[in-house]
Write a protein that holds these residues in place. Structure first.
Motif, PDB file in Angstrom:
ATOM      1  N   PRO A   1       6.016   2.426  -5.152  1.00 43.64           N
ATOM      2  CA  PRO A   1       7.081   1.670  -4.480  1.00 43.64           C
ATOM      3  C   PRO A   1       8.368   2.456  -4.279  1.00 43.64           C
ATOM      4  CG  PRO A   1       6.890   0.969  -6.763  1.00 43.64           C
ATOM      5  CD  PRO A   1       5.732   1.876  -6.492  1.00 43.64           C
ATOM      6  N   THR A   2       8.622   3.514  -5.079  1.00 43.97           N
ATOM      7  CA  THR A   2       9.878   4.256  -4.940  1.00 43.97           C
ATOM      8  C   THR A   2       9.739   5.470  -4.036  1.00 43.97           C
ATOM      9  OG1 THR A   2       9.444   5.630  -6.898  1.00 43.97           O
ATOM     10  CG2 THR A   2      10.596   3.543  -7.244  1.00 43.97           C
TER      11      THR A   2
ATOM     12  N   LEU B   1       2.659  -1.729 -11.020  1.00 43.31           N
ATOM     13  CA  LEU B   1       2.962  -0.662 -10.072  1.00 43.31           C
ATOM     14  C   LEU B   1       2.266   0.626 -10.475  1.00 43.31           C
ATOM     15  CD1 LEU B   1       5.535   1.314 -11.326  1.00 43.31           C
ATOM     16  CD2 LEU B   1       6.678  -0.871 -11.022  1.00 43.31           C
ATOM     17  N   ALA B   2       1.686   1.298  -9.488  1.00 43.90           N
ATOM     18  CA  ALA B   2       1.141   2.644  -9.670  1.00 43.90           C
ATOM     19  C   ALA B   2       2.214   3.609  -9.216  1.00 43.90           C
ATOM     20  CB  ALA B   2      -0.125   2.819  -8.836  1.00 43.90           C
TER      21      ALA B   2
ATOM     22  N   PRO C   1       0.824  -1.210   0.000  1.00 42.98           N
ATOM     23  CA  PRO C   1       0.000   0.000   0.000  1.00 42.98           C
ATOM     24  C   PRO C   1       0.859   1.263   0.000  1.00 42.98           C
ATOM     25  CG  PRO C   1       0.098  -0.928   2.207  1.00 42.98           C
ATOM     26  CD  PRO C   1       0.849  -1.877   1.311  1.00 42.98           C
ATOM     27  N   GLN C   2       0.196   2.405  -0.209  1.00 41.71           N
ATOM     28  CA  GLN C   2       0.914   3.679  -0.194  1.00 41.71           C
ATOM     29  C   GLN C   2       1.540   3.946   1.172  1.00 41.71           C
ATOM     30  OE1 GLN C   2      -0.622   7.390  -1.584  1.00 41.71           O
ATOM     31  NE2 GLN C   2      -1.420   6.526  -3.474  1.00 41.71           N
TER      32      GLN C   2
ATOM     33  N   GLN D   1       9.858   1.543   2.945  1.00 45.61           N
ATOM     34  CA  GLN D   1       9.499   0.945   1.662  1.00 45.61           C
ATOM     35  C   GLN D   1      10.276  -0.343   1.426  1.00 45.61           C
ATOM     36  OE1 GLN D   1       6.562   2.658   0.826  1.00 45.61           O
ATOM     37  NE2 GLN D   1       7.296   2.663  -1.262  1.00 45.61           N
ATOM     38  N   ARG D   2      11.582  -0.299   1.670  1.00 42.54           N
ATOM     39  CA  ARG D   2      12.411  -1.497   1.497  1.00 42.54           C
ATOM     40  C   ARG D   2      11.971  -2.612   2.426  1.00 42.54           C
ATOM     41  NH1 ARG D   2      17.661   1.506   2.839  1.00 42.54           N
ATOM     42  NH2 ARG D   2      18.294  -0.565   3.576  1.00 42.54           N
ATOM     43  N   ALA D   3      11.714  -2.244   3.690  1.00 49.17           N
ATOM     44  CA  ALA D   3      11.328  -3.249   4.679  1.00 49.17           C
ATOM     45  C   ALA D   3       9.988  -3.890   4.336  1.00 49.17           C
ATOM     46  CB  ALA D   3      11.273  -2.621   6.069  1.00 49.17           C
ATOM     47  N   ALA D   4       9.039  -3.073   3.882  1.00 50.14           N
ATOM     48  CA  ALA D   4       7.719  -3.600   3.530  1.00 50.14           C
ATOM     49  C   ALA D   4       7.810  -4.514   2.313  1.00 50.14           C
ATOM     50  CB  ALA D   4       6.756  -2.448   3.262  1.00 50.14           C
TER      51      ALA D   4
END
Length: 546
Positions: A450-451, A478-479, A370-371, A430-433
């Motif tokens: 994702p970035t 990816l959005a 998710p965002q 983000q990396r961890a998720a």
């Protein structure tokens, strides 16, 4: 204290509660009055920590050493009055506290006890200055991300802050909204003399507008200089290696070639037009023609009966083993479409099939980022969270360690395992998720921005990981607002507008045919090298000419 500084730090260090390594180490920094200071560096370098320490009400919990001093000529007794220092973060949703725009604008003024008559004038001039007349009586939950961020900026500006702190404020904005936001910041600085300390990973527009650039690396301030001088000092350093692929397109192309190095797209275009160039053939992008993973036909969806449709007759066919980018402005429906694909939302009408069968919640091996990645964490440390999730997946300790070892070269998770997930920076979260999702080895990966919050090096590593996953047959959607990332690492692109999705197009073709929703490299080079989409394309063309 430096007579020209509005605020300065001396030997400032900070360690989060329970952390073994300081987030900041001996940072000595002076922020000049009336200037824009850009703070950049890799994820976890200490940018957000420094900004929060400068706003006492938002200071994190932990151990602090060193000094923070504010100009006593402006701040009484060297201590900011309420509202004198404004802080805006990267999440527009997390900053809106009222139901209506006009309530948001008066909330801070009421908290300061401002008289009603003075408040009315202050709100009126703020609304006029920011052009918010059409939004003034709107519900805040109906605003787009860009509109919410603008309202947040206006509500802070209404308090007449001397110092404006911005922590990656464009992280969730589409390219057009981000450009407008940066233009507003420049106007505030130029016309109102507001001092701005801006933390950003989006350097295309942030670097040229800065008076000074401060670079944090490993919690230390390794550079503080005007943009051109900062580039000269950083070349060849570890900090520059982290930042380079996120630099403005003109810098990526002309650094080491032209001095002084052009910083903006017009400057880069002017240099290119003076060079003897000719069209260079660039291989067409090939898109795998696998079996259809997803098939959507005439999908409609609205959240409430009396609201407008968010999705309006969406048709979509996604080949298996491809990486597809869904682009579009804030509020265009990208997140909604991802939630339909993972079964979280059911369309009001139309059909959604996965591998030829009707989609049912829980019936497919899909992972959804998710965002707000913090929503995925339930434990006090990342290690405990991964352990609990591994048990749910039926993995023993050896299998968990093996999968983490596979992810380590790309996501660098080991250094984060002992930390609380909420103490991580945006990019680290983000990396961890993503690491947590990949423990399950999903066949379908659905990624919402994702970035967001990732530094340039982490984005590059993520792109390489996505390529490896599609090579293994994983289907990725990816959005994103990150056009450079989509151009480099996706195979298909589609654009959502007014609830409708354009036909999927090979990514290179998509960006070549667009004038606004395209990459900075293409906007810079289109007049000379119309086939160029990425900085790598332009560099390859220059190498051929050389």
């Amino acid at each position: 204290m430096d007579q020209m500084a509005l605020v300065e730090t001396t030997a400032l260090s900070f360690t989060y509660a329970g952390a073994a390594v300081p987030a900041l180490k001996d940072v000595t920094l002076a922020v000049p009055r009336g200037k824009i200071l850009l703070l950049c560096g890799g994820s976890g370098s200490g940018k957000s920590t420094l900004l929060r320490l400068l706003k006492a009400e938002c200071a994190p919990h932990g151990s602090r050493e060193g000094e923070i001093r504010f100009d006593p000529a402006i701040f009484q007794a060297g201590k900011p009055e309420p509202g004198a220092v404004g802080l805006i973060g990267q999440d527009p949703e997390g900053q809106i506290v009222t139901d209506r725009v006009w309530q948001e604008l008066v909330f801070g003024l009421e908290s300061l006890g401002m008289p009603q008559s003075e408040m009315a004038v202050r709100v009126a001039e703020t609304v006029s200055y920011f052009g918010l007349e059409s939004l003034y009586r709107r519900r805040t939950d109906t605003l787009s991300g860009g509109q919410k961020q603008l309202v947040s900026l206006a509500s802070v500006f209404a308090l007449a802050p001397q110092l404006l702190l911005l922590d990656e404020p464009t992280a969730q904005l589409d390219p057009v909204a981000a450009s407008d936001f940066f233009a507003t910041l420049q106007r505030l600085n130029r016309e109102q003399g507001t001092t701005i300390l801006l933390s950003e990973h989006r350097l295309e527009e942030a670097l040229p507008m800065a008076d000074l650039v401060g670079v944090l690396h490993g919690g230390r301030l390794c550079c503080l200089a005007p943009p051109q001088q900062a580039l000269e000092r950083l070349r060849g350093t570890e900090a520059y290696a982290v930042l380079r692929s996120g630099m403005p397109a003109a810098v990526q192309v002309f650094d080491h070639r032209v001095q002084p190095c052009p910083l903006t797209i017009p400057q880069g275009r002017a240099v290119l037009e003076q060079m003897p160039t000719k069209p260079v053939p660039i291989p067409e992008q090939t898109v795998p023609e696998g079996a259809a993973c997803y098939q959507l036909r005439d999908v409609w969806l609205r959240y409430e009966k009396r609201q407008e449709d968010v999705l309006r007759g969406v048709d979509l066919t996604l080949p298996e083993g491809t990486c597809t980018a869904i682009l579009g402005g804030n509020g265009s429906g990208k997140s909604t479409l991802l939630q339909v694909l993972c079964g979280m939302l059911s369309p009001d009408r139309g059909s959604v099939k996965v591998w030829g069968k009707k989609l049912r919640p829980g019936s497919i091996q899909a992972a959804y980022l998710p965002q707000k990645p913090a929503l995925l964490f339930c434990e006090d440390t990342l290690d405990a969270d991964y352990t609990a999730y591994s048990r749910c997946l039926g993995l023993n300790e050896q299998q968990r360690e093996q999968r983490l070892a596979e992810l380590e070269p790309v996501l660098a998770l080991r250094e984060l395992l002992k930390q609380h997930p909420y103490d991580l920076s945006g990019g680290q979260q983000q990396r961890a998720a993503l690491g947590k999702l990949l423990l399950a080895k999903p066949k379908i990966l659905l990624l919402d921005e994702p970035t967001k919050g990732m530094d340039a090096a982490a984005r590059q590593s993520l792109g390489q990981q996505l390529r490896a996953l599609t090579g293994q047959g994983v289907t990725i959607v990816l959005a994103t607002h990150d056009l450079d990332f989509a151009a480099l690492y996706t195979e298909l692109c589609g654009m959502l507008f007014d609830g409708q999705l354009s036909p999927l197009t090979p990514s290179r073709q998509f960006f070549r045919q667009n004038r606004i929703y395209t990459t900075p490299a293409h906007r810079m080079a289109a007049s000379c090298l119309p086939e160029a989409v990425t900085c790598g394309d332009v560099l390859a063309a220059l190498e051929v000419q050389a």
